[in-house]
Design an enzyme around this catalytic site. Sequence first.
Site, PDB file in Angstrom:
ATOM      1  N   THR A 414       0.937  -1.337  -0.018  1.00 18.55           N
ATOM      2  CA  THR A 414       0.132  -0.016   0.066  1.00 18.55           C
ATOM      3  C   THR A 414       0.609   0.978   0.056  1.00 18.55           C
ATOM      4  O   THR A 414       2.029   1.232   0.215  1.00 18.55           O
ATOM      5  CB  THR A 414      -0.971   0.008   1.193  1.00 18.55           C
ATOM      6  OG1 THR A 414      -0.413  -0.180   2.374  1.00 18.55           O
ATOM      7  CG2 THR A 414      -2.009  -1.156   1.127  1.00 18.55           C
ATOM      8  N   SER A 440       1.030   8.651   4.916  1.00 13.64           N
ATOM      9  CA  SER A 440       0.529   8.789   3.500  1.00 13.64           C
ATOM     10  C   SER A 440       1.779   9.148   2.695  1.00 13.64           C
ATOM     11  O   SER A 440       2.461  10.164   2.449  1.00 13.64           O
ATOM     12  CB  SER A 440      -0.500   9.629   3.247  1.00 13.64           C
ATOM     13  OG  SER A 440      -1.011   9.923   1.997  1.00 13.64           O
ATOM     14  N   ARG A 441       2.190   8.065   1.727  1.00  9.12           N
ATOM     15  CA  ARG A 441       3.175   8.465   0.698  1.00  9.12           C
ATOM     16  C   ARG A 441       2.635   9.243  -0.431  1.00  9.12           C
ATOM     17  O   ARG A 441       3.737   9.595  -0.780  1.00  9.12           O
ATOM     18  CB  ARG A 441       3.670   6.983   0.288  1.00  9.12           C
ATOM     19  CG  ARG A 441       4.251   6.053   1.398  1.00  9.12           C
ATOM     20  CD  ARG A 441       4.933   4.573   0.898  1.00  9.12           C
ATOM     21  NE  ARG A 441       5.330   3.813   1.972  1.00  9.12           N
ATOM     22  CZ  ARG A 441       4.885   2.728   2.506  1.00  9.12           C
ATOM     23  NH1 ARG A 441       3.638   2.532   1.650  1.00  9.12           N
ATOM     24  NH2 ARG A 441       5.212   2.140   3.456  1.00  9.12           N
ATOM     25  N   VAL A 442       1.596   9.442  -0.511  1.00  5.56           N
ATOM     26  CA  VAL A 442       0.926  10.287  -1.596  1.00  5.56           C
ATOM     27  C   VAL A 442       1.464  11.878  -0.952  1.00  5.56           C
ATOM     28  O   VAL A 442       1.845  12.811  -1.632  1.00  5.56           O
ATOM     29  CB  VAL A 442      -0.189  10.051  -1.873  1.00  5.56           C
ATOM     30  CG1 VAL A 442      -0.653  11.288  -2.819  1.00  5.56           C
ATOM     31  CG2 VAL A 442      -0.240   8.867  -2.652  1.00  5.56           C
TER      32      VAL A 442
END
Length: 587
Positions: A414, A440-442
Amino acid sequence: MDRPILIVASTQDEKLIASIRDGFENKLGDKLDFDVVESKKITGGFIAVIDGKVYDASFSSRLHELGRKMVSPVERTSDVESSFSTVGALLKERLIATEPDPLVYDYGIVKSYSDDIVHIQGLPNCHYGELLSFEGGATGLALDLVLGGVGAALLGGSVSTTSLVRTTGHIAGICVGEELLGRVVDPLGKPLDGLELDCTKYRPIEAHAPTIMQRGAVNTPLETGIIAIDSMIPIGRGQRELIIGDRQTGKTSIAMSAIMNQKDSGVICVYCAIGQKTSTVSGIVHTLKSTGAFKHTVVVAAMASDTAAMQYIAPYAACAVAEEFMYNGHDVLVVYDDLSKHAVAYRTMSLLLRRPSGREAYPGDVFYLHSRLLERAAKLSPELGGGSMTALPIIETMAGDISAYIPTNVISITDGQIYLETAMFNAGQRPAVNVGLSVSRVGRAAQHKAMRSVSGSLRLQIAQYRDMAVFAQFGADIDSATSSLLRRGERLVQLLVQPSERNYTLAEQVILLLAAEDGKFDSYDLHKISAATIDLLEFVSKNGEDIVDSINKTGELTDADKGGLEALFEKFFISTSFCASVAESKP
């Protein structure tokens, strides 16, 4: 080689048997010595079983096929008795006129059946994932293709040893389309809400994920209405964000809040229940209906009482439903609740199919089990319509152990995780989001400009507060700067406490964070913060309606809007009676 079998309605009809023998001799070039069996069920005609193939020219099969097609609407009458006689006459006429062209298909025989796993001898042309039809009406899913047979998982019904099995020629699929909105279905598309479902379009439950060139940038926020998530762990449309935590820490509540928050956003939602109790799913459906969110939601449910195979295919079926909307240009949110039970169902099937086991008794391809599912979530490029599928998988941990096999697998697949902590939940900090372990990698690429402008330092302030709170609990002497930091941190943490039934709009979140950034809550008693936030939001919505509308529509906080909000803050915090409730005690 087994002797060929010939099934006829009457063994006394020697003329028919002789003609069948001659026909097969001409067709196959060999003289066959049939074992002739009598069966009144076939009505007439014959069924021949030769070298693993079935030649079905029975009247019962042809009647079933003609009955399925029935007659055209012109041939129907309003009178029931007349209609039945018309149908009977037409069936008889067509049956007599039909040439005896037998249906030819492979067949297998059930050799063993236990715990919904069936081992079949035969079916040499069966495909992986193909649906199988058992004698008696049961349905199975082919999962193991071995030399001389097939291993299958039962999806429904019951079978017995020596039962005949045939392939259907169809890969497992589910009905898709707008007809499913506001409905509850099982992983095969059968309605569970007691209503009829008229659906004509189907998709296979397994599909390839979009390629890199078919994907676009994830830069549009998907708002959950939860201030702790939208401000510090933003989720973008097309992202895969894991919700992870122990049992009873509010994982499903966060997913439900996200679904309910899409009520007016145009985002279609799919909720997939895997191994949940029927009462739990019923409660979720009731909640969605009472909040008006059910009309834009599809519920795909495989209950705890369903077979392991149904629980195994449930998330893939939900993903297929979501893909139909995504490829038609819609934004979709799909929740998998939860993938821990999904992995257990797959492990159960794999062990019963006698596959080699690995770590924690899971099969070696358990990583692929979830990667091929979650990789299907994407933001499509404008050339493909620009639709998106956002995935919120849920994983349950044991005693907060995120280093276990399945949690680490899904974390690596994810684009970030929302970690819920049991200690925070028990302390009343709900949602119990641990900001330190959540990510959150975004990142802020999927966040409104207004939110970015007021939440930039929020995570850092909370982290500093928690570090300092560790030392403060030992009673050490602290200076005024540290005391101020602790006081601000306590109120920020309290500000993030949010009832599960209360979702904040973008403007409301910006208002609260801006007020906290300006230190407006620093003088308030800690237990009065919740009441103060409610009054503040109500005051601003009445006196600054144009500012609220501007933030919600544009997603930006202009200098003029910021100045207007700060002016409203001054009026509210001077006039409110809460100012009399200043806390005397210091941290």
